[in-house]
Design a protein around this motif. Structure first.
Motif: not given
Length: 701
Positions: A440-450, A453-462
């Motif tokens: 979750w933390k990595k997704e938030i911190l790298s959201e703009d980069q993803r 670059t159309h990178m896949r998400r790191l987790t689908a867990t909510k």
């Protein structure tokens, strides 16, 4: 006189019109086994494809089936899971409790047994005395062709496990039961020969004078010994002795079978030997890579070996073993075999890795039982000061690791995750919790980069629901810092992204806390004098003053003696000299009233209402989110898995995962709860309810 197996070539021998040949039946067995393995491999591949698809899905419900194909697949999967996860209630016999395996593995073993018996007796007339030799030959050929499967299921470097996505530890259960099927087949093989010889009073003569018969009988005796010593009660008496005798008897069995079998079927003996050699070579080669410093110069300062471990004694006879900069990579939830020859020579034990790769260290929390684990604790306890919370960290010792082992589907592909741990089962569940929070933390911190670059998400867990059942507060201290790191990750996510919508709910259930002291004798006598309790019941009612503890504030305590609690139908085992013990299941944690908290009896403020003590309130106040007490709910009692899981499933917008690691009773409760809820909610059967994946972590059943 009739000839035993090996006196003449039998593979192409005709046993009558329309009766299949012996080689043909052996091949048929492996066609069936191979087809089953192939089908499981296809399912495993589909699951991996599905996981990747979910992580690439940019919609708000990535874990929900969107195509017609995956909807059908989800329905079939849900139906199969309901059958596979089902288990019957444990059977109590005196002081012992017998736990039964889930229905899915049992059906696989029964299917294998039916296939073996059909191949043994197909088109053979067992009532015809002149056909008993044919039955003896047939069962011998079917028995020996099962050997490769048994050895395939036994190895740690497991080819079947790699194909079907299953841990060697789980496959070992199949190894034991298929070995018992082999024993049954060999017994039938021997029984029909003995039955045939008994007509002429010829059994004793054959055993004394026929080397082939003697070797075959010796092989059966050794196999019987292996089967008996592999039974759980005997196996658990001393694991080290079991492993040693298992290896010795295995060698004797293979030699006896090789001497007994005719040349035309000895290939079925050579194949297991080849499998065993492959497993050993692969393990030793990987062990050399993992433990020799020449391959990991950045990870160690040692001249030869990679890993040096520190040993720290903790309360509760727990040894914390820490390996800095390990030379191998692992996934959360995996384990390794740990060896320390300087402390426990020639022994290797499996321990779950309680840390995650980001920590750059391996941590193990090992409870001292018997043998090697006891020696670890004694070594770590040297220099311990009386009354100290932990002994000073013992100097480093060279250790060897083998692994990692263990397989679990990535939890990041599921919409909601329920993690339930009992006692030291937290060593398995905690890394899984931390892994999702870290994602979750990595997704938030790298959201703009993803996004760019159309990178896949790191987790689908909510959402995550974490439940840990412990006996005393001292166990909580083992993972307090790790829980703090999880909450720190969540706080960082909320700071960076105020609309962060992930949910995490943590509950710590304490069943017997030595720090919750009952009222003093004068207070008890005052209650008796006021007529609130009689002098026989030993009941302590609610205290007016809060009792300060290390992390939380206890507002009220109420304990009952075993006699009183039995009459009231509430918690048992509360002893004044040992603090507060509450083992009553809590059907709905959210229904606990903080103003009328009791441990295991009715609150004076609410007569007749049985509510457990809430040690810390749950709150979603973001101002206090950094405090662990404000986010973790401490409860006295045992959890009720069905209610906990149901509340998570009601919010799920895609497939959910339920993971449990702990005592077998807890695992059984969770299994039955998942099956009940899946059926109740009609998962993937038109109601819109999403699927439930269950993983139970244990070493066999």
């Amino acid at each position: 006189m009739s000839m035993s197996m090996g006196d003449m070539p039998m593979g192409s021998m005709s046993m009558g019109d329309g009766v299949p040949g012996l080689f043909y039946l052996q091949n048929m067995y492996w066609v069936i086994v191979g087809s089953a393995i192939a089908a499981a491999a296809v399912v495993n591949t589909l699951n991996r494809v599905l996981a990747q698809h979910r992580l690439r899905d940019s919609s708000v419900t990535p874990a929900k089936p969107k195509s017609h194909f995956f909807s059908i697949y989800a329905t079939l999967t849900a139906t199969a899971r309901e059958v596979s996860y089902a288990t019957i209630h444990p059977l109590s016999v005196g002081k012992y409790t017998i736990h039964f395996p889930p229905l899915g593995p049992v059906l696989i073993i029964l299917a294998n047994l039916i296939v073996v018996l059909v191949l043994c007796f197909y088109k053979l007339d067992t009532t015809n005395v002149w056909k008993w030799e044919n039955v003896g030959y047939r069962t011998g050929f079917i028995a020996i062709c099962q050997l490769p499967l048994i050895f395939l299921l036994a190895g740690r470097q497991n080819i079947i496990g790699l194909l079907v996505g299953m841990s060697y530890a789980r496959l070992n259960w199949f190894h034991r039961w298929i070995s018992r099927t082999l024993w049954l087949t060999a017994t039938i093989h021997m029984g029909f020969w003995f039955r045939n010889w008994a007509r002429y009073d010829y059994i004793t003569y054959k055993l004394k004078n026929d080397p082939l018969t003697t070797r075959g009988f010796a092989a059966w005796c050794i196999l019987t010994l292996i089967m008996l010593t592999s039974l759980a009660p005997i196996r658990r008496l001393s694991y080290e002795i079991f492993v040693l005798q298992h290896l010795v008897t295995f060698v004797g069995f293979i030699v006896a079978v090789w001497l007994h079998a005719p040349n035309e079927v000895k290939v079925w003996v050579w194949i297991p030997i080849g499998i065993l050699v492959f497993d050993r070579v692969a393990r030793y080669a990987w062990g050399a890579y993992a433990n020799l410093s020449i391959f990991h110069r950045k990870c160690t300062e040692s001249a030869i070996w990679t890993h040096s471990a520190s040993f720290t004694a903790l309360p509760g006879n727990i040894t914390k073993v820490t390996i800095q900069n390990p030379g191998i990579h692992w996934q959360p939830g995996q384990h390794v075999f740990l060896t320390c020859h300087s402390l426990v020579p020639l022994q290797s034990h499996p321990f779950t890795i309680a840390s995650i790769p980001e920590d750059n260290k391996m941590e193990f929390f090992i409870r001292a039982e018997n043998g090697g684990t006891r020696r670890f604790f004694r070594y770590a306890s040297k220099g311990r000061v009386l009354g100290a919370e932990a002994a000073p960290t013992a100097r480093g010792r060279t250790v060897f690791v083998e692994g990692p082992y263990g397989t679990i589907r990535s939890l990041c592909q599921f919409d909601s995750v329920v993690l339930m741990a009992g006692g030291m089962g937290a060593t398995f569940a905690m890394p899984l919790l931390r892994d999702i929070a870290s994602a979750w933390k990595k997704e938030i911190l790298s959201e703009d980069q993803r996004k760019s670059t159309h990178m896949r998400r790191l987790t689908a867990t909510k959402r995550i629901r974490f439940v840990w059942v412990i006996k005393s507060r001292s166990q909580f201290n083992l993972f307090e810092s790790q829980l703090q790191s999880v909450l720190a990750n969540i706080n960082e996510c909320r700071r960076v992204k105020p609309d962060f919508n992930k949910e995490i709910d943590i509950s710590i259930y304490i069943t017997c806390d030595e720090k919750l002291e009952p009222p003093t004798v004068p207070q008890t006598l005052q209650l008796i004098s006021q007529g609130l309790v009689d002098d026989q019941s030993s009941v302590w009612h609610e205290e007016k003053t809060a009792i300060a503890t290390d992390h939380v504030s206890v507002r009220s305590i109420s304990t009952e003696s075993s006699s009183s609690s039995a009459a009231a139908g509430v918690g048992k085992g509360c002893l004044p000299s040992r603090g507060c013990c509450c083992t009553e299941p809590i059907e709905d944690e959210d229904a606990i009233s903080p103003d009328a908290c009791t441990c295991s009896g009715p609150s004076p403020a609410s007569p007749g209402l049985v509510v457990p003590e809430t040690i810390a309130e749950k709150t979603t106040d973001t101002k206090t989110a950094g405090s662990l007490d404000s986010k973790a709910n401490f409860v006295s009692g045992r959890p009720y898995p069905r209610t906990i899981i149901r509340k998570v499933l009601e919010k799920a917008e895609g497939e959910s995962a339920v993971v449990v690691c702990g005592p077998m009773g807890l695992a059984d409760d969770v299994r039955r709860s998942v099956v009940y809820l899946s059926d109740e909610r009609a998962v993937h059967k038109g109601t819109g309810a999403q699927g439930i994946y269950l993983h139970v972590e244990n070493f066999g059943w």
